[in-house]
Design a protein around this motif. Structure first.
Motif, mmCIF file in Angstrom:
data_model
loop_
_atom_site.group_PDB
_atom_site.id
_atom_site.type_symbol
_atom_site.label_atom_id
_atom_site.label_comp_id
_atom_site.label_asym_id
_atom_site.label_seq_id
_atom_site.Cartn_x
_atom_site.Cartn_y
_atom_site.Cartn_z
ATOM 1 N N ASP A 2 23.626 44.082 46.021
ATOM 2 C CA ASP A 2 24.771 43.261 46.427
ATOM 3 C C ASP A 2 24.600 42.797 47.883
ATOM 4 N N GLY A 3 24.175 43.705 48.745
ATOM 5 C CA GLY A 3 23.952 43.345 50.153
ATOM 6 C C GLY A 3 22.863 42.304 50.314
ATOM 7 N N ALA A 4 21.799 42.428 49.522
ATOM 8 C CA ALA A 4 20.706 41.453 49.588
ATOM 9 C C ALA A 4 21.176 40.073 49.130
ATOM 10 N N LEU A 5 21.991 40.035 48.087
ATOM 11 C CA LEU A 5 22.539 38.752 47.630
ATOM 12 C C LEU A 5 23.365 38.108 48.741
ATOM 13 N N LYS A 6 24.237 38.901 49.347
ATOM 14 C CA LYS A 6 25.088 38.381 50.418
ATOM 15 C C LYS A 6 24.263 37.924 51.613
ATOM 16 N N ALA A 7 23.261 38.703 51.987
ATOM 17 C CA ALA A 7 22.428 38.360 53.151
ATOM 18 C C ALA A 7 21.668 37.058 52.932
ATOM 19 N N SER A 8 21.335 36.785 51.679
ATOM 20 C CA SER A 8 20.598 35.546 51.387
ATOM 21 C C SER A 8 21.526 34.392 51.003
ATOM 22 N N GLY A 9 22.840 34.627 51.092
ATOM 23 C CA GLY A 9 23.804 33.567 50.813
ATOM 24 C C GLY A 9 24.009 33.264 49.343
ATOM 25 N N VAL A 10 23.595 34.181 48.478
ATOM 26 C CA VAL A 10 23.751 33.983 47.035
ATOM 27 C C VAL A 10 25.119 34.519 46.626
ATOM 28 N N ASN A 11 25.948 33.620 46.124
ATOM 29 C CA ASN A 11 27.325 33.959 45.765
ATOM 30 C C ASN A 11 27.560 33.634 44.296
ATOM 31 N N PRO A 12 27.650 34.652 43.427
ATOM 32 C CA PRO A 12 27.953 34.397 42.021
ATOM 33 C C PRO A 12 29.434 34.049 41.827
ATOM 34 N N GLY A 13 29.839 32.936 42.389
ATOM 35 C CA GLY A 13 31.241 32.538 42.394
ATOM 36 C C GLY A 13 31.805 32.230 41.023
ATOM 37 N N THR A 14 30.983 31.618 40.161
ATOM 38 C CA THR A 14 31.454 31.334 38.811
ATOM 39 C C THR A 14 31.709 32.634 38.064
ATOM 40 N N THR A 15 30.813 33.602 38.230
ATOM 41 C CA THR A 15 30.986 34.906 37.601
ATOM 42 C C THR A 15 32.276 35.566 38.070
ATOM 43 N N ALA A 16 32.556 35.473 39.353
ATOM 44 C CA ALA A 16 33.794 36.053 39.894
ATOM 45 C C ALA A 16 35.014 35.375 39.268
ATOM 46 N N LEU B 194 27.666 37.905 34.403
ATOM 47 C CA LEU B 194 26.490 37.667 35.232
ATOM 48 C C LEU B 194 25.198 37.791 34.430
ATOM 49 N N ALA B 195 25.163 38.697 33.457
ATOM 50 C CA ALA B 195 23.971 38.897 32.637
ATOM 51 C C ALA B 195 23.893 37.905 31.478
ATOM 52 N N GLY B 196 25.012 37.295 31.137
ATOM 53 C CA GLY B 196 25.062 36.449 29.948
ATOM 54 C C GLY B 196 24.516 35.039 30.123
ATOM 55 N N GLU B 197 24.598 34.514 31.313
ATOM 56 C CA GLU B 197 24.090 33.161 31.570
ATOM 57 C C GLU B 197 23.969 32.961 33.072
ATOM 58 N N CYS B 198 23.207 31.958 33.448
ATOM 59 C CA CYS B 198 23.050 31.661 34.873
ATOM 60 C C CYS B 198 24.394 31.275 35.474
ATOM 61 N N ASP B 199 24.703 31.844 36.620
ATOM 62 C CA ASP B 199 25.929 31.513 37.333
ATOM 63 C C ASP B 199 25.806 30.072 37.846
ATOM 64 N N SER B 200 26.703 29.207 37.395
ATOM 65 C CA SER B 200 26.579 27.782 37.739
ATOM 66 C C SER B 200 26.794 27.506 39.221
ATOM 67 N N HIS B 201 27.516 28.373 39.921
ATOM 68 C CA HIS B 201 27.665 28.195 41.372
ATOM 69 C C HIS B 201 26.335 28.472 42.075
#
Length: 194
Positions: free
Chosen positions: A119-133, A72-79
């Protein structure tokens, strides 16, 4: 150019190569999982690490969190880039870099109220680091299975129930190649046109 709504006229790896400059998963297909194998070498699992354990211990949880923050810190999550734009992805990456820089990523993040709030703020705003996952899971799978009996079902599913075979295969994997050598072999095998 290829269109996902039409029948492709190139193979999967070629299609992924077309998107490798803007999609981290596509780049893994194009470069033989180089970044994933490098992450395995950079962040080795702690002794006794297992994703298959009934309960995950603190050291294993910290290992998973370190890998997640690494990606997550290494590059922008493409998702995130695709769904919310480059600015949102940059903000998430900067926040992850801050977690690593100030040492907050050195402990159990799940127990940190500030991390839970982020983490809660990301979820509440619909931001999903799916590529990172996805990259975190790929890194963990390679780290956990290469050179262990758990890798045998991936390569010889019909022998998965044969414990002696699985142990022998794991032994030969460890003797034959390191994870980085496996990466190079996978790339070479993929490029063979029979």
């Amino acid at each position: 150019a290829q269109d996902v709504h039409e029948v492709p006229d190139i193979d999967l790896r070629s299609a992924m190569a077309l998107a490798a400059d803007r999609d981290s998963i596509a780049r893994q297909y194009a470069n033989g999982m180089r970044d994933v194998f490098e992450a395995v070498a950079l962040l080795p699992p702690p002794p006794g690490f297992s994703l298959m354990a009934g309960a995950i211990d603190a050291a294993s949880q910290h290992h998973v969190e370190r890998i997640y923050l690494h990606w997550l810190a290494g590059e922008c999550d493409s998702h995130i880039v695709r769904k919310q734009g480059e600015d949102a992805a940059q903000n998430v990456m900067a926040a992850a870099q801050a977690w690593l820089a100030d040492g907050r990523g050195a402990g159990n993040l799940d127990a940190d109220p500030a991390f839970a709030a982020w983490d809660g703020a990301l979820k509440a705003s619909g931001v999903n680091p799916g590529t990172t996952a996805d990259l975190t899971v790929a890194t963990l799978m390679i780290a956990e299975t290469w050179g262990t009996p758990r890798s045998a079902p991936l390569f010889a599913p019909s022998r998965a129930g044969d414990a002696a075979f699985c142990e022998t295969m794991a032994h030969y994997q460890r003797l034959s190649a390191s994870p980085s050598a496996v990466r190079r072999l996978l790339i070479a095998n993929d490029q063979i046109d029979v």
